[in-house]
Design an enzyme around this catalytic site. Structure first.
Site: not given
Ligand code: 5GP
Ligand code: ZN
Length: 113
Positions: A29-30, A99-101
């Site tokens: 993740d950015i 999306h899965l974090h």
């Protein structure tokens, strides 16, 4: 192609890749919210959880398998981690390609904010 995650999957935008196969791409993740914050993204463009259909059952299961593998590789599996998938605005979803974090590496709070 307006979807930012489709562009990342196509490598038109750069990302720090963690895992890739024919069905998913996982990248950092950015704007990480924990020491480990990796996104597991299906290559199929599915806008929200509400758009997941029966034909995606195997794909969704595969995303969890990939999350497990990354959690083990990053050394957070035994300590514990959190998987999050937001749906629509009140959840905080900002990118409309599911999306899965994978979050871990610090104690998580409950209830979430
Ligand atoms: P959501 O809020 O939709 O559940 O999560 C979107 C996530 O994507 C956020 O955590 C955000 O930091 C991340 N993100 C947004 N744009 C980019 C990008 O261009 N590159 C990467 N690596 N992550 C992004
Ligand atoms: Zn997309």
């Amino acid at each position: 192609m307006s979807c930012i995650f489709c562009r990342i999957i196509e490598k038109r935008l750069s990302s720090r890749g963690v895992y890739e196969d024919d069905r998913v791409y996982a990248f950092e993740d950015i704007n990480p919210q924990a020491p480990v914050h990796t996104l597991i993204v299906p290559k199929k463009h599915i806008p929200t959880i509400l758009d997941v259909s029966e034909e995606d059952n195997e794909l969704i299961g595969h995303m969890f398998q990939v999350a497990n593998r990354i959690a083990i590789e990053k050394g957070i599996a035994d300590r514990g981690f959190r998987l999050v998938m937001n749906c629509n605005h009140e959840s905080g979803q900002t990118v409309f390609h599911i999306h899965l974090h994978l979050l871990g590496g610090r104690p998580m709070h409950w209830p979430p904010g």
